[in-house]
Design an enzyme around this catalytic site. Structure first.
Site, PDB file in Angstrom:
ATOM      1  N   LYS B  82       0.802  -1.210  -0.249  1.00 18.83           N
ATOM      2  CA  LYS B  82      -0.178  -0.206   0.152  1.00 18.83           C
ATOM      3  C   LYS B  82       0.484   1.272   0.064  1.00 18.83           C
ATOM      4  CE  LYS B  82      -3.545   1.677   2.584  1.00 18.83           C
ATOM      5  NZ  LYS B  82      -4.831   1.325   3.104  1.00 18.83           N
ATOM      6  N   SER B 157      -9.658   1.934   2.656  1.00 17.76           N
ATOM      7  CA  SER B 157      -8.552   3.008   2.135  1.00 17.76           C
ATOM      8  C   SER B 157      -7.821   1.678   1.107  1.00 17.76           C
ATOM      9  CB  SER B 157      -8.222   4.132   2.892  1.00 17.76           C
ATOM     10  OG  SER B 157      -7.780   3.278   3.488  1.00 17.76           O
ATOM     11  N   SER B 181     -10.028  -0.339   6.591  1.00 17.80           N
ATOM     12  CA  SER B 181      -9.099  -0.648   5.342  1.00 17.80           C
ATOM     13  C   SER B 181      -8.412  -1.567   5.086  1.00 17.80           C
ATOM     14  CB  SER B 181      -8.371   0.944   5.733  1.00 17.80           C
ATOM     15  OG  SER B 181      -8.933   2.001   6.001  1.00 17.80           O
TER      16      SER B 181
END
Lengths: 98, 521
Positions: B82, B157, B181
């Protein structure tokens, strides 16, 4: 019923060092009121006799050995800096003319 | 084995083939890079692809293996990260224009661990800006598309990490979870995602959103794969002052034991406040069926009452913006990141405000203002202070619940993946998607989402398991058992229902559902 004015949002933006357009201030004022209304009922259960939990897993006295370690490579830091001169970050003056 | 077959292997299977010499790390890495080139124009899971770096690592691993060196289990297995995890030599943007093109001078601890494990890093994945969002629509670089339906969000997210794994663009990924997330994108994409016990995976080098809530964690297509990655990542780090000193439990052993499918004596607690009204019928149906499966494996299922969970959402949306507003103060155009010169008079203060006004997107600004409000003088007891007290009450609810049950369960999210734009105009509606995932972050408890089937709309549904602090291995034990039983019913993993991703010019595609697949009989 929360009553946050757009003036207050403008003040918050100054506190947060955040430039907002007039349109953004208007939008944020209505959104902030909706959100704060939604979260404002915590007082019912969050009475002062309930202790605060700031960290989910409490740790105390977290130290590391007092041993010097190498710092970050300065050349790599300068490469990403907006403006550098003589190994210093260049920034605009802190105060305005007067 | 063909390149496309290599991308369909689980990480465990790939590591076995690498160890036996059936394939090479270079072949596996090339196969994934080819897959990324093929489908990422449609999916947009990646913000940066690290082809040269990944292949270099792969070659090193192959050479070491050929020289007879004993290598870590996942050596040669590629991974995606990420984009809030800082990496030397690859940009880290946190999905924001504030950090466009920014190169970190150091690696995050999790990156050091991944490199020590010999895992080629395929690239950095897309995310909502500074992890603020539940759909990846707030990325400053364009959204990620759900591989199950390109017109839908993958969750947020961490939508990029989940979509990359679901679309076979990586066998494993690292995400971060502050309010769901990792878990929500896994639910929406049919993958497995784990938020570990707070403090058990180092946050050093992970761009901070809310420091008392953030945790990095593993994403994979199977429970065992996720356990294998979790093992690489977990452990004490002296550079993170919230890092737990304990040695982590054995997640992989728990997953392997769980696969045998014996849950006799395991007490499963259904959280009363986290199911039922407000949850889509298809989500509820798959949840109830999963409970039946657990009973069939010998577990006892009880309902537990967590009355203060009704306030968890409110507490979270005060604590998180407050902490985030503080953490994001460092992005001011002084030492790194975007700098914008304002209209005269040009002062440092005006420069900072102009840079932040230009560099941050609408959701970030919303949360900064909300957080600044919650922390402003005169508001502490009413907002932030009250939220911290509710946090205590939620921990107490969990403690009581864990007296009656070994693990707690709920659907991961109230809905399946929604369409782009559906919730953008209503921030509160977007936030409400986190209602089931938030409590575990507030309490610091570990939680997993794994696929429990497809809803009536043909989209994946996630099942959430929560364990007490430091008992992350329980997630793998129960999760592996559930996964094995469900896959036996389905005849194949859930992701086998995912039809080929076609590029937009070929027209829209919808999931190809064989009758009965993904829905327990």
């Amino acid at each position: 019923m929360s009553d946050i004015s757009s003036d207050e949002v403008a003040r918050l933006a100054v506190m947060a060092a955040l430039d907002l357009t007039a349109a953004e201030i208007a939008q944020l004022t209505s959104e902030l009121n909706v959100i704060v209304d939604s979260v404002a009922n915590l007082g019912k259960v969050a009475t002062l006799d309930v202790p605060i939990t700031s960290h989910p897993v409490p740790l105390e006295n977290v130290f590391r050995a007092d041993v010097p370690e190498p710092s970050i490579d300065l050349a790599e830091v300068w490469a990403m800096a907006p403006e550098v001169e003589a190994d210093m970050f260049v920034v605009p003056r802190m105060l305005s003319e007067d | 084995m063909s390149a496309s077959d290599l991308t369909r292997l689980s990480a465990a299977e790939l590591s076995d083939q690498l160890a036996s010499g059936t394939t090479t790390a270079v072949a596996a890495t090339e196969a994934h890079l080819a897959r990324i080139a093929e489908v990422d124009p449609a999916v947009h899971a990646y913000l940066h692809v690290n082809a040269d770096g990944a292949l270099r690592t792969a070659r090193e691993v192959d050479a070491k293996r050929a020289a007879g060196e004993k290598l870590p289990r996942l050596a040669g297995v590629p991974i995606a990260l990420k984009d809030l995890i800082v990496t030397i030599g690859m940009p880290t943007t946190a999905g924001s224009k504030m950090l466009e093109g920014w190169l970190s001078p150091y690696d995050a601890t999790v990156v050091e661990r991944v490199k020590a494990a010999g895992m080629p890093i395929l690239g950095k994945t897309n995310m909502d800006e500074f992890a603020m969002g539940a759909s990846t629509e707030w990325s400053a670089y364009g959204p990620t598309h759900n591989p199950w339906d390109l017109g839908r969000i993958p969750g947020g997210s961490g939508g990029g990490s989940a979509a990359a794994v679901a679309a076979y663009e990586a066998p494993l990924a690292i995400g971060s979870d502050t309010g769901g997330s990792i878990r929500a994108p896994s639910a929406f994409t049919g993958t497995v995602g784990v938020k570990p016990t707070y403090g058990s995976i180092s946050r050093y080098g992970m761009i901070a959103m809310a420091s008392s809530l953030d945790q990095g964690g593993p994403v994979g297509r199977t429970v065992l794969d996720t356990a294998l990655l979790h093992e690489v990542l977990a452990g004490h780090d002296p550079r993170d002052s919230t890092s737990l000193p304990d040695a982590p439990p054995d997640f992989v052993a728990a997953a392997l034991r769980g696969r045998k499918g014996d849950l006799t004596g395991v007490r499963v607690g259904v959280i009363k406040q986290l199911h039922g009204e407000g949850y889509q019928p298809g989500v509820t149906a798959r949840f109830d069926e999963a409970l039946e499966v657990l009973r069939g494996l010998g577990a006892s299922v009880v309902e537990v009452d967590c009355p203060h969970f009704a306030y968890a959402f409110d507490a979270y949306y005060l604590i998180m913006p407050a902490e985030a507003s503080s953490n994001l103060a460092r992005f001011d155009g002084v030492r790194y990141g975007l700098r914008v010169t304002p209209e005269p008079p040009v002062t440092a203060e005006r420069m900072m405000a102009a840079s932040r006004g230009a560099g941050f997107g609408p959701e970030v600004k919303r949360r900064i203002i909300l957080g600044t409000y919650a922390l402003a003088a005169g508001h502490f007891d009413e907002y932030y202070g009250a939220a911290l007290r509710v946090r205590t009450l939620i921990q107490q609810d969990f403690a009581r619940a864990f007296e009656q049950a070994d693990v707690l369960v709920s659907p991961t999210a109230p809905t399946t993946a929604f369409r782009f734009g559906e919730k953008l105009d209503d921030p509160l509606a977007m936030y409400k998607g986190d209602v089931a995932t938030i409590p575990a972050n507030l309490a610091g408890d570990p939680a997993m989402s794994l696929p429990s089937g497809l809803s009536d709309d043909g989209l994946p549904v996630g099942f959430q398991i929560i364990a007490p602090q430091r008992a992350d291995d329980r997630l793998y034990y129960v999760g592996a058992a559930l996964e094995a039983a469900l896959e036996k019913r389905w005849g194949a993993p859930l992701l086998s229902n995912l039809s080929e991703i076609t590029l937009p010019s070929s027209g829209a595609q919808s999931p190809d559902l064989a009758p009965g697949k993904g829905q327990s009989q």
